[in-house]
Design a protein around this motif. Structure first.
Motif, mmCIF file in Angstrom:
data_model
loop_
_atom_site.group_PDB
_atom_site.id
_atom_site.type_symbol
_atom_site.label_atom_id
_atom_site.label_comp_id
_atom_site.label_asym_id
_atom_site.label_seq_id
_atom_site.Cartn_x
_atom_site.Cartn_y
_atom_site.Cartn_z
ATOM 1 N N MET A 46 0.823 -1.205 0.000
ATOM 2 C CA MET A 46 0.000 0.000 0.000
ATOM 3 C C MET A 46 0.860 1.259 0.000
ATOM 4 N N GLU A 47 2.065 1.165 0.584
ATOM 5 C CA GLU A 47 2.913 2.328 0.787
ATOM 6 C C GLU A 47 3.856 2.598 -0.378
ATOM 7 N N HIS A 48 4.141 1.604 -1.204
ATOM 8 C CA HIS A 48 5.181 1.749 -2.222
ATOM 9 C C HIS A 48 4.690 1.240 -3.575
ATOM 10 N N ASP A 49 5.328 1.731 -4.626
ATOM 11 C CA ASP A 49 5.009 1.247 -5.965
ATOM 12 C C ASP A 49 5.369 -0.221 -6.097
ATOM 13 N N ALA A 50 4.609 -0.924 -6.941
ATOM 14 C CA ALA A 50 4.885 -2.342 -7.154
ATOM 15 C C ALA A 50 6.299 -2.555 -7.691
ATOM 16 N N GLY A 51 6.765 -1.620 -8.562
ATOM 17 C CA GLY A 51 8.114 -1.736 -9.096
ATOM 18 C C GLY A 51 9.179 -1.668 -8.016
ATOM 19 N N THR A 52 8.943 -0.806 -7.020
ATOM 20 C CA THR A 52 9.894 -0.685 -5.907
ATOM 21 C C THR A 52 9.962 -1.975 -5.109
ATOM 22 N N ILE A 53 8.812 -2.568 -4.851
ATOM 23 C CA ILE A 53 8.777 -3.828 -4.094
ATOM 24 C C ILE A 53 9.533 -4.924 -4.850
ATOM 25 N N ILE A 54 9.337 -4.973 -6.158
ATOM 26 C CA ILE A 54 10.023 -5.990 -6.971
ATOM 27 C C ILE A 54 11.530 -5.789 -6.914
ATOM 28 N N LYS A 55 11.980 -4.535 -7.005
ATOM 29 C CA LYS A 55 13.416 -4.246 -6.934
ATOM 30 C C LYS A 55 13.999 -4.671 -5.592
ATOM 31 N N VAL A 56 13.265 -4.407 -4.514
ATOM 32 C CA VAL A 56 13.738 -4.788 -3.178
ATOM 33 C C VAL A 56 13.841 -6.300 -3.061
ATOM 34 N N LEU A 57 12.807 -6.999 -3.490
ATOM 35 C CA LEU A 57 12.802 -8.456 -3.384
ATOM 36 C C LEU A 57 13.900 -9.078 -4.258
ATOM 37 N N GLN A 58 14.141 -8.488 -5.420
ATOM 38 C CA GLN A 58 15.183 -9.009 -6.302
ATOM 39 C C GLN A 58 16.572 -8.847 -5.688
ATOM 40 N N GLY A 59 16.789 -7.718 -5.012
ATOM 41 C CA GLY A 59 18.128 -7.428 -4.524
ATOM 42 C C GLY A 59 18.378 -7.734 -3.061
ATOM 43 N N MET A 60 17.358 -8.260 -2.335
ATOM 44 C CA MET A 60 17.496 -8.461 -0.896
ATOM 45 C C MET A 60 18.644 -9.404 -0.556
ATOM 46 N N VAL A 61 18.878 -10.396 -1.382
ATOM 47 C CA VAL A 61 19.916 -11.382 -1.093
ATOM 48 C C VAL A 61 21.231 -11.018 -1.768
ATOM 49 N N THR A 62 21.149 -10.550 -3.037
ATOM 50 C CA THR A 62 22.374 -10.371 -3.825
ATOM 51 C C THR A 62 22.945 -8.957 -3.763
ATOM 52 N N GLU A 63 22.106 -7.938 -3.539
ATOM 53 C CA GLU A 63 22.557 -6.556 -3.574
ATOM 54 C C GLU A 63 22.905 -6.058 -2.175
ATOM 55 N N LYS A 64 24.161 -5.678 -1.974
ATOM 56 C CA LYS A 64 24.587 -5.148 -0.682
ATOM 57 C C LYS A 64 23.848 -3.859 -0.346
ATOM 58 N N GLY A 65 23.592 -3.026 -1.383
ATOM 59 C CA GLY A 65 22.923 -1.752 -1.155
ATOM 60 C C GLY A 65 21.541 -1.906 -0.561
ATOM 61 N N VAL A 66 20.807 -2.940 -0.999
ATOM 62 C CA VAL A 66 19.471 -3.174 -0.452
ATOM 63 C C VAL A 66 19.564 -3.505 1.035
ATOM 64 N N ARG A 67 20.551 -4.288 1.397
ATOM 65 C CA ARG A 67 20.739 -4.631 2.809
ATOM 66 C C ARG A 67 21.136 -3.390 3.619
ATOM 67 N N LEU A 68 21.880 -2.466 2.990
ATOM 68 C CA LEU A 68 22.219 -1.214 3.675
ATOM 69 C C LEU A 68 20.965 -0.396 3.945
ATOM 70 N N ASN A 69 20.057 -0.348 2.964
ATOM 71 C CA ASN A 69 18.780 0.344 3.182
ATOM 72 C C ASN A 69 17.987 -0.303 4.307
ATOM 73 N N ALA A 70 17.987 -1.637 4.353
ATOM 74 C CA ALA A 70 17.282 -2.338 5.423
ATOM 75 C C ALA A 70 17.904 -1.996 6.772
ATOM 76 N N ASN A 71 19.225 -1.835 6.804
ATOM 77 C CA ASN A 71 19.902 -1.507 8.059
ATOM 78 C C ASN A 71 19.602 -0.087 8.525
ATOM 79 N N GLU A 72 19.165 0.779 7.602
ATOM 80 C CA GLU A 72 18.792 2.140 8.007
ATOM 81 C C GLU A 72 17.667 2.112 9.034
ATOM 82 N N GLY A 73 16.772 1.130 8.922
ATOM 83 C CA GLY A 73 15.691 1.015 9.900
ATOM 84 C C GLY A 73 16.194 0.653 11.284
ATOM 85 N N VAL A 74 17.278 -0.117 11.333
ATOM 86 C CA VAL A 74 17.900 -0.447 12.623
ATOM 87 C C VAL A 74 18.519 0.806 13.230
ATOM 88 N N ILE A 75 19.248 1.582 12.391
ATOM 89 C CA ILE A 75 19.870 2.818 12.869
ATOM 90 C C ILE A 75 18.811 3.802 13.348
#
Length: 460
Positions: A46-75
């Protein structure tokens, strides 16, 4: 004590009993709560474009940058539920939640032990891990969404929609902040992944952007909290905390005095007032952040999000039904109308209303009232009627008194009470199923089998 108010004191004996009942209900009833978080993915959509969700799911395992974005929530301080031992607060309100309590004596040891037990419980029932996963997904998508809106606003892009402008303004993306974020993009501090996902890198923004970092992280944490839901003081009525204000004209008749801060009223605090609302934390939050978002047109992907919520709600109900043999039989015999209604209830789209409807349906049936399902929708469960008047009254009161009261009623009447009535096998079975951890999703079927075996032995 009465000093202007009747105050809730956690150390009073009655509030200690209430806390034990609430703890028991949590450690027993929420054994499959992790699967109830599946519709959180729909709120992320509901909060994000479908394209954004697909990009996140595609890169969650292989893309270091996606994991850095996820870590922003921890910070930002929002993805530390396990560390703070507060995962269960998504579904259950507490009188006390202090794992570092330094109280001495039996009660102090009980509070610390209960806190540790609940922390382990919410790991085993998958609520804490699933919450962390969904918050990480939202953090990764949210960092991209904020920066994408900021870039559109700073460059005056015609692609910036009115809804995106309102969304960005709600989360601190003013024109000035957008311009400064563009500066960070231009100098290479904020980067993109190979598939076009913006990476925030707030730890590299520098001292000259310290105020922007604070704003960005603050709104990131607030956005995550508004997506992976937990009831906050802004969502919950005061009675959930066991507090009500009574007009002084009425309160004086009971010897109460005017509250010094809220003139014209006397304040009363007791844990009893909050008991009926123990498991309403998510429902109140969902009403403000899902139902209201739809009503106010704040949902970015209305139809996809609705279909996702229904589908994930259906999946959640189906998974939980397969954990026991009896649940599988009930699911197979359930009409499509009931499956649809249960999926809608689990979706969170009208969480508070659907919960009250199902509770009212059960209570009406126990009181001999009308069928609120009108022959189409069946209650979630039907208790076996009790023969004696006290048992029947207590059974009806358990629907109104909340989960803690219901757990205590089941343990005392159906468990210990069965022993008193000479039904030893039934009593042992009921006590076992009401023990802490007994309804964990991977133990529930095993515990039911043990209880059934003991009940059969007790008949001979």
């Amino acid at each position: 004590r009465v000093v202007g108010t009747v105050q809730r004191d956690p150390d009073r004996w009655d509030n200690k009993i209430i806390q034990v009942l609430r703890d028991g209900a949590q450690l027993n009833y929420l054994g499959s709560a992790g699967f109830s978080t599946l519709p959180d993915m729909a709120k992320i959509m509901m909060e994000h474009d479908a394209g954004t969700i697909i990009k996140v799911l595609q890169g969650m395992v292989t893309e270091k940058g996606v994991r850095l974005n996820a870590n922003e929530g921890v910070i930002a301080g929002e993805i530390i539920d396990i560390i703070k031992q507060q995962g269960g607060l998504r579904f259950s309100e507490e009188l006390a939640n202090d794992p570092l309590s330094n109280k001495s004596g039996f009660w102090g040891r009980y509070e610390r032990g209960a806190a540790e037990a609940k922390n382990a419980f919410y790991m085993l029932n998958l609520l804490a891990p699933m919450t962390k996963i969904f918050k990480s997904l939202d953090s990764a998508a949210r960092c991209h969404t904020y920066i994408d809106i900021a870039m559109k606003r700073a460059t005056g892009s015609k692609a910036l929609t009115k809804q995106e402008l309102e969304y960005g303004s709600r989360y601190g993306i003013s024109f000035e902040n957008a311009r400064r974020i563009k500066e960070l993009v231009d100098d290479g501090t904020i980067t993109k992944t190979n598939n076009g996902l913006w990476i925030a890198n707030t730890e590299r923004w520098g001292k000259e952007y310290a105020d922007l970092v604070k704003t960005f992280r603050g709104n990131l944490g607030q956005g995550i909290l508004n997506t992976v839901l937990m009831g906050t003081p802004a969502d919950l009525p005061q009675i959930v905390d066991g507090r009500v204000f009574i007009p002084i004209k009425i309160a004086r008749a009971f010897g109460m005095k005017e509250d010094p801060r809220v003139r014209g009223y006397a304040q009363m605090e007791t844990g009893l007032l909050g008991m009926p609302f123990q498991f309403f934390s998510y429902s109140f939050a969902a009403m403000n952040k899902i139902t209201s978002a739809y009503a106010q047109g704040q949902v970015r992907n209305k139809y996809i999000a609705f279909a996702s919520a229904m589908g994930l709600g259906y999946m959640s109900i189906y998974i939980k039904s397969q954990l026991t043999e009896g649940g599988r039989r009930n699911w197979e015999n359930m009409d499509w109308e009931d499956k649809f209604a249960r999926a809608f209830d689990q979706s969170g789209l009208l969480a508070l209303f659907s919960d009250l409807y199902y509770t009212g349906m059960v209570t009406s049936a126990k009181l001999g009232g009308p069928d609120l399902g009108f022959g189409l929708i069946q209650p979630k469960f039907v208790d076996k009627p009790r023969d004696d008047m006290f048992g029947h009254v207590s059974q009806v009161a358990s629907d109104i008194g909340g989960a803690g009261y219901g757990w205590g009623d089941s343990l005392l009447y159906d468990g210990l009470g069965s022993f008193v009535r000479g039904e030893y096998g039934t009593g042992a079975k009921n006590i076992i199923k009401d023990l802490p951890f007994a309804r964990l999703w991977f133990l529930k079927g095993f515990v039911n089998d043990i209880g059934t075996g003991i009940e059969k032995v007790g008949r001979f």
